[in-house]
Design a protein around this motif. Structure first.
Motif, PDB file in Angstrom:
ATOM      1  N   GLY A 214      16.730   3.422  -3.966  1.00  0.00           N
ATOM      2  CA  GLY A 214      17.067   4.326  -2.861  1.00  0.00           C
ATOM      3  C   GLY A 214      18.487   4.840  -2.878  1.00  0.00           C
ATOM      4  N   ASP A 215      19.364   4.207  -3.698  1.00  0.00           N
ATOM      5  CA  ASP A 215      20.726   4.717  -3.823  1.00  0.00           C
ATOM      6  C   ASP A 215      20.710   6.084  -4.513  1.00  0.00           C
ATOM      7  N   LEU A 216      21.814   6.802  -4.390  1.00  0.00           N
ATOM      8  CA  LEU A 216      21.949   8.112  -5.020  1.00  0.00           C
ATOM      9  C   LEU A 216      23.185   8.111  -5.921  1.00  0.00           C
ATOM     10  N   ILE A 217      23.053   8.698  -7.104  1.00  0.00           N
ATOM     11  CA  ILE A 217      24.173   8.801  -8.047  1.00  0.00           C
ATOM     12  C   ILE A 217      24.242  10.237  -8.540  1.00  0.00           C
ATOM     13  N   SER A 218      25.445  10.821  -8.506  1.00  0.00           N
ATOM     14  CA  SER A 218      25.559  12.222  -8.896  1.00  0.00           C
ATOM     15  C   SER A 218      25.522  12.391 -10.408  1.00  0.00           C
ATOM     16  N   LEU A 219      24.836  13.429 -10.844  1.00  0.00           N
ATOM     17  CA  LEU A 219      24.777  13.798 -12.254  1.00  0.00           C
ATOM     18  C   LEU A 219      25.897  14.778 -12.587  1.00  0.00           C
ATOM     19  N   SER A 220      26.316  15.552 -11.595  1.00  0.00           N
ATOM     20  CA  SER A 220      27.384  16.540 -11.741  1.00  0.00           C
ATOM     21  C   SER A 220      27.798  16.967 -10.344  1.00  0.00           C
ATOM     22  N   ALA A 221      28.823  17.800 -10.274  1.00  0.00           N
ATOM     23  CA  ALA A 221      29.289  18.254  -8.958  1.00  0.00           C
ATOM     24  C   ALA A 221      29.991  19.595  -9.106  1.00  0.00           C
ATOM     25  N   THR A 222      30.046  20.317  -8.001  1.00  0.00           N
ATOM     26  CA  THR A 222      30.787  21.564  -7.945  1.00  0.00           C
ATOM     27  C   THR A 222      31.536  21.599  -6.614  1.00  0.00           C
TER      28      THR A 222
END
Length: 400
Positions: A214-222
């Motif tokens: 259920g955790d979230l991890i970013s693959l990229s960001a802007t």
């Protein structure tokens, strides 16, 4: 030539103009690196934005600007997102054929039409908006543009839309302060959610992938730069007591209560010092790399935009930096990268200290940030991690 012939001639002329302007702005977005995916480029070239912005001049429609579509008094409450920001968000959303997508914030319907092209099936796009009037207008725009299969619903976006859940992708086209739990629950495992999150004086937009736990991890960001999500409808806001007629400063912060306009104006109209900034790239544009770094480390970071024509402030029409009203101190970077110091030097020293740290870390930008959203209490931190425990769920930003 007959009247009908005149109409056809004018219609063809208008169509030629909008086609030219649309292709020109898309080519500019490609050249500037905002559009890299050929399918996204093709979608932007195909969907006629002017149909979604009736009454707006084509030159403005097909320029890289955010276009306000609804106001109450002078306060904007709805807009059509700046094209470069929209493209950046779609690039990291990684849409594929057949994916089911939930959009929070229908706006004009334009973004939904672009996404319909990318997934190849209009019926896979569900967009919600809190305003019934906005929903009706978006539906009309989509139908006129040939996208009748897109679903637009009137609902509170903060609660998502359970009827069609779970979703492969969720995109939030308004800014939030905390991750919305209903959206996490409605996102499939391994699904991606793109949303602009406030961090003190700036917004960061990560593409968060849902993990098995259920955790979230970013693959990229802007970068971000969108209006706040609303819990009240257009009609509910209209009947509220009206605010003062005009504001001279647009104050952008996660913590607006810390920056009363009259107190900021009083400080910024006092005597000041002006210095050269050693960081030439610090604020070359909104969301500059250094300011994002500064905002992540400083709760009193803020962006300021002058809303009136009067040149009341020495820094010009916009600035960003640190404003500490409790200690009567401010240090701001102007658009042309000059430092303006007001009151005592405490904020100046803080800004210089952070600039040196940023340089030691090799000037990380938004592409060097990874965002973690922890649904549980098991948090393992690394060096240079920034933890935001006041947010719920807890968010950690890692500088790579």
């Amino acid at each position: 030539m007959t009247k009908e012939g005149d109409k056809n001639y004018l219609r063809r002329g208008f169509q030629n103009e909008t086609n030219f302007l649309r292709n020109r702005v898309v080519s500019q977005l490609v050249e500037r690196g905002f559009i890299r995916n050929k399918k996204i480029e093709d979608a932007f070239r195909k969907v006629p934005r002017h149909i979604f912005l009736p009454g707006i001049e084509p030159q403005e429609v097909y320029s890289d600007v955010s276009i306000i579509t609804k106001k109450i008094g002078i306060e904007p409450i709805s807009s059509s997102t700046q094209l470069s920001l929209m493209a950046s968000m779609l690039e990291i959303l990684h849409l594929k054929k057949g994916m089911k997508v939930l959009e929070i914030g229908a706006g004009t319907g334009y973004n939904a039409a672009i996404m319909a092209e990318l997934v190849g099936d209009e019926r896979k796009i569900i967009s919600v908006d809190i305003d019934a009037e906005t929903v009706e207008e978006a539906q009309q725009n989509l139908a006129k543009a040939g996208y009748k299969g897109v679903t637009i619903k009137c609902a509170d976006g903060a609660k998502g839309f359970t009827e069609n859940a779970p979703y492969d992708r969720i995109i939030v086209t308004c800014s939030i302060r905390n991750i919305l739990i209903p959206l996490i629950k409605q996102l499939k495992e391994d699904g991606i959610m793109v949303l602009p999150i406030w961090f003190n004086g700036t917004q960061i937009t990560p593409a968060l992938e849902k993990q098995r736990n259920g955790d979230l991890i970013s693959l990229s960001a802007t970068i971000g730069g969108l209006m706040d999500i609303r819990s009240k409808t257009f009609q509910e806001i209209q009947v509220e007591p009206s605010k003062k007629e005009a504001e001279e400063l647009l104050i952008c912060s996660e913590h607006p209560e810390m920056f009363p306009e009259e107190k900021i104006k009083s400080l910024l109209q006092s005597p000041h010092q002006e210095k050269e900034l050693p960081l030439k790239e610090a604020l070359s544009q909104r969301g500059g790399d250094f300011f994002i770094f500064l905002a992540l480390h400083e709760k009193k970071s803020v962006e300021l935009f002058v809303e009136t024509d009067a040149n009341e402030f020495a820094f010009g029409d916009s600035a960003a930096g640190i404003v500490d009203l409790e200690n009567n101190s401010a240090c701001l970077i102007s658009r042309n990268n000059k430092l303006f110091i007001y009151g005592n030097l405490s904020t100046y020293r803080k800004l210089l200290s952070l600039s040196k740290r940023w340089e030691r870390l090799k000037k990380p930008g938004v592409d060097k940030l990874q965002v973690f959203v922890f649904m549980h209490n098991q948090i393992t931190l690394q060096k240079n991690d920034l933890i935001f425990r006041e947010k719920f769920p807890t968010i950690v930003v890692r500088i790579l």
